[in-house]
Design a protein around this motif. Sequence first.
Motif, PDB file in Angstrom:
ATOM      1  N   ALA A  36     -11.302  47.185  90.029  1.00  0.00           N
ATOM      2  CA  ALA A  36     -12.512  47.382  90.836  1.00  0.00           C
ATOM      3  C   ALA A  36     -13.501  46.239  90.627  1.00  0.00           C
ATOM      4  N   ASP A  37     -13.653  45.805  89.385  1.00  0.00           N
ATOM      5  CA  ASP A  37     -14.608  44.728  89.101  1.00  0.00           C
ATOM      6  C   ASP A  37     -14.144  43.400  89.702  1.00  0.00           C
ATOM      7  N   GLN A  38     -12.850  43.104  89.590  1.00  0.00           N
ATOM      8  CA  GLN A  38     -12.362  41.843  90.162  1.00  0.00           C
ATOM      9  C   GLN A  38     -12.478  41.863  91.684  1.00  0.00           C
ATOM     10  N   ILE A  39     -12.156  42.993  92.295  1.00  0.00           N
ATOM     11  CA  ILE A  39     -12.265  43.104  93.754  1.00  0.00           C
ATOM     12  C   ILE A  39     -13.710  42.914  94.200  1.00  0.00           C
ATOM     13  N   ALA A  40     -14.637  43.587  93.522  1.00  0.00           N
ATOM     14  CA  ALA A  40     -16.052  43.452  93.887  1.00  0.00           C
ATOM     15  C   ALA A  40     -16.524  42.009  93.716  1.00  0.00           C
ATOM     16  N   ALA A  41     -16.083  41.368  92.633  1.00  0.00           N
ATOM     17  CA  ALA A  41     -16.475  39.982  92.383  1.00  0.00           C
ATOM     18  C   ALA A  41     -15.924  39.058  93.467  1.00  0.00           C
ATOM     19  N   MET A  55      -8.297  28.257 102.395  1.00  0.00           N
ATOM     20  CA  MET A  55      -6.917  28.147 101.950  1.00  0.00           C
ATOM     21  C   MET A  55      -6.809  28.926 100.642  1.00  0.00           C
ATOM     22  N   VAL A  56      -6.115  30.052 100.700  1.00  0.00           N
ATOM     23  CA  VAL A  56      -6.012  30.933  99.539  1.00  0.00           C
ATOM     24  C   VAL A  56      -4.760  30.562  98.756  1.00  0.00           C
ATOM     25  N   ILE A  57      -4.970  30.115  97.537  1.00  0.00           N
ATOM     26  CA  ILE A  57      -3.873  29.789  96.633  1.00  0.00           C
ATOM     27  C   ILE A  57      -3.656  30.997  95.717  1.00  0.00           C
ATOM     28  N   GLU A  58      -2.396  31.320  95.462  1.00  0.00           N
ATOM     29  CA  GLU A  58      -2.014  32.554  94.772  1.00  0.00           C
ATOM     30  C   GLU A  58      -2.429  33.773  95.596  1.00  0.00           C
ATOM     31  N   ALA A  59      -2.172  33.685  96.894  1.00  0.00           N
ATOM     32  CA  ALA A  59      -2.426  34.813  97.794  1.00  0.00           C
ATOM     33  C   ALA A  59      -1.458  35.951  97.479  1.00  0.00           C
ATOM     34  N   PRO A  60      -1.767  37.176  97.928  1.00  0.00           N
ATOM     35  CA  PRO A  60      -0.886  38.319  97.659  1.00  0.00           C
ATOM     36  C   PRO A  60       0.547  38.072  98.127  1.00  0.00           C
ATOM     37  N   ASP A  61       1.463  38.730  97.469  1.00  0.00           N
ATOM     38  CA  ASP A  61       2.896  38.527  97.656  1.00  0.00           C
ATOM     39  C   ASP A  61       3.381  39.021  99.021  1.00  0.00           C
ATOM     40  N   SER A  62       4.438  38.377  99.500  1.00  0.00           N
ATOM     41  CA  SER A  62       5.205  38.876 100.640  1.00  0.00           C
ATOM     42  C   SER A  62       6.645  39.089 100.192  1.00  0.00           C
ATOM     43  N   ASN A  63       7.174  40.274 100.483  1.00  0.00           N
ATOM     44  CA  ASN A  63       8.579  40.572 100.209  1.00  0.00           C
ATOM     45  C   ASN A  63       8.997  41.727 101.107  1.00  0.00           C
ATOM     46  N   ARG A  64      10.083  42.396 100.785  1.00  0.00           N
ATOM     47  CA  ARG A  64      10.552  43.488 101.644  1.00  0.00           C
ATOM     48  C   ARG A  64       9.546  44.626 101.717  1.00  0.00           C
ATOM     49  N   LYS A  65       8.721  44.779 100.681  1.00  0.00           N
ATOM     50  CA  LYS A  65       7.789  45.903 100.629  1.00  0.00           C
ATOM     51  C   LYS A  65       6.334  45.504 100.854  1.00  0.00           C
ATOM     52  N   ARG A  66       6.024  44.224 100.697  1.00  0.00           N
ATOM     53  CA  ARG A  66       4.627  43.796 100.725  1.00  0.00           C
ATOM     54  C   ARG A  66       4.437  42.687 101.756  1.00  0.00           C
ATOM     55  N   ASN A  67       3.214  42.580 102.287  1.00  0.00           N
ATOM     56  CA  ASN A  67       2.944  41.634 103.352  1.00  0.00           C
ATOM     57  C   ASN A  67       1.623  40.917 103.086  1.00  0.00           C
ATOM     58  N   THR A  68       1.698  39.609 102.926  1.00  0.00           N
ATOM     59  CA  THR A  68       0.511  38.809 102.616  1.00  0.00           C
ATOM     60  C   THR A  68      -0.565  38.946 103.681  1.00  0.00           C
ATOM     61  N   VAL A  69      -0.168  38.838 104.941  1.00  0.00           N
ATOM     62  CA  VAL A  69      -1.136  38.874 106.041  1.00  0.00           C
ATOM     63  C   VAL A  69      -1.860  40.213 106.079  1.00  0.00           C
ATOM     64  N   VAL A  70      -1.113  41.304 105.935  1.00  0.00           N
ATOM     65  CA  VAL A  70      -1.728  42.636 105.945  1.00  0.00           C
ATOM     66  C   VAL A  70      -2.735  42.768 104.807  1.00  0.00           C
ATOM     67  N   ALA A  71      -2.353  42.310 103.608  1.00  0.00           N
ATOM     68  CA  ALA A  71      -3.235  42.436 102.447  1.00  0.00           C
ATOM     69  C   ALA A  71      -4.514  41.618 102.626  1.00  0.00           C
ATOM     70  N   LEU A  72      -4.383  40.372 103.046  1.00  0.00           N
ATOM     71  CA  LEU A  72      -5.569  39.526 103.193  1.00  0.00           C
ATOM     72  C   LEU A  72      -6.492  40.030 104.298  1.00  0.00           C
ATOM     73  N   GLU A  73      -5.921  40.491 105.394  1.00  0.00           N
ATOM     74  CA  GLU A  73      -6.770  41.003 106.472  1.00  0.00           C
ATOM     75  C   GLU A  73      -7.437  42.312 106.067  1.00  0.00           C
ATOM     76  N   SER A  74      -6.773  43.101 105.226  1.00  0.00           N
ATOM     77  CA  SER A  74      -7.403  44.306 104.679  1.00  0.00           C
ATOM     78  C   SER A  74      -8.584  43.929 103.791  1.00  0.00           C
ATOM     79  N   PHE A  75      -8.395  42.908 102.952  1.00  0.00           N
ATOM     80  CA  PHE A  75      -9.479  42.428 102.090  1.00  0.00           C
ATOM     81  C   PHE A  75     -10.652  41.932 102.934  1.00  0.00           C
ATOM     82  N   ALA A  76     -10.354  41.123 103.949  1.00  0.00           N
ATOM     83  CA  ALA A  76     -11.412  40.566 104.795  1.00  0.00           C
ATOM     84  C   ALA A  76     -12.177  41.668 105.523  1.00  0.00           C
ATOM     85  N   LYS A  77     -11.462  42.682 105.987  1.00  0.00           N
ATOM     86  CA  LYS A  77     -12.122  43.796 106.683  1.00  0.00           C
ATOM     87  C   LYS A  77     -13.018  44.566 105.728  1.00  0.00           C
TER      88      LYS A  77
END
Length: 337
Positions: A36-41, A55-77
């Motif tokens: 929670a603290d890291q997210i708020a920061a 340009m986000v370096i070390e952006a969230p992972d993409s694999n069969r279960k996870r999606n970088t674009v979905v995660a970053l757009e969720s963060f931005a929203k």
Amino acid sequence: MRIATYNVEWFDALFDDSGQLRRDAEWSARHKVTRADQIAALGRVFQALDADAIMVIEAPDSNRKRNTVVALESFAKTFDLRAWRALMGFVNTTQQEIALLYDPDVIAARHDPQGALGVMPAPRFDGTFHIDLDIDATEDKVNFSKPPLEVAVISLATGAEFRLIGAHLKSKAPHGAHGHDEVMRFSIANRRKQLAQAVWLRARVAEHLNRGDSLILLGDLNDGPGLDEYEHLFGRSSVEIILGAEPPRLYDPHAAQALTRRIGDQPTSARFYIRPEHRYLQALLDYAMVSPDLRPKAQRWRIWHPFEDAECWETPELRDALLCASDHFPLTLDIAL
């Protein structure tokens, strides 16, 4: 226009598999920092940057279960960022992707990889680069564990076209080494591979510059002049290779300062705790390099360092957020495009 680069330490650990933020009191992957603290920061820092593209370096992972674009757009929203649309290139296997967050009302952006697989001198970045690393007359094969992100960009206000390359070069740290001799072997091998990646990246840069393309190369290069004791073995740092030895060269004022002033105050963009020595190490690892045609249009480079940037230091909430959010600090480039 403001363009930023930001290496967010273990961004991936802040999301669940559906790409939603885990805003709880459990520990994040950062030492003694809750999720929670890291997210708020991070939200506070991204809002303060107010960048048109990050340009986000070390952006969230993409694999069969996870999606970088979905995660970053969720963060931005979540934090109501103008730069809410995400774009990424080739997926890697390190849980540390390279991605672009941008404001679609300001720029149009698309992944636009250059080169062809296996075609020298600058193959496509998800391919293989052939180079003799140890001067034994035998070509070695080099790959990017994190292929650079190549983006074609258009400014919607002016129609200006330019290119971005987001890069995260191999770390030189001798992870897994035990004892002095093994540390030395690992360090030299890692630097050799990083330099090969830099040569590959410079080959692509040279292609763009020779065509007259407007180019910004930004990200975490994991290197800088004079950063370790093995640099003298190879003559140049990765940063110097990417900037170029002869015109046309890229330009970054922080790199230029570090190259011309080896003793005295240096700009820094990252801060790491060295546990055995009970102290912090600061280093310049993050850059925003511009092509010669863009240099007159560049208005300001700024490292948002909590102790070295006056505005950050004088804004306690932002200063604390920068220290909590990551072990790197964001770098912004204000440029007329």
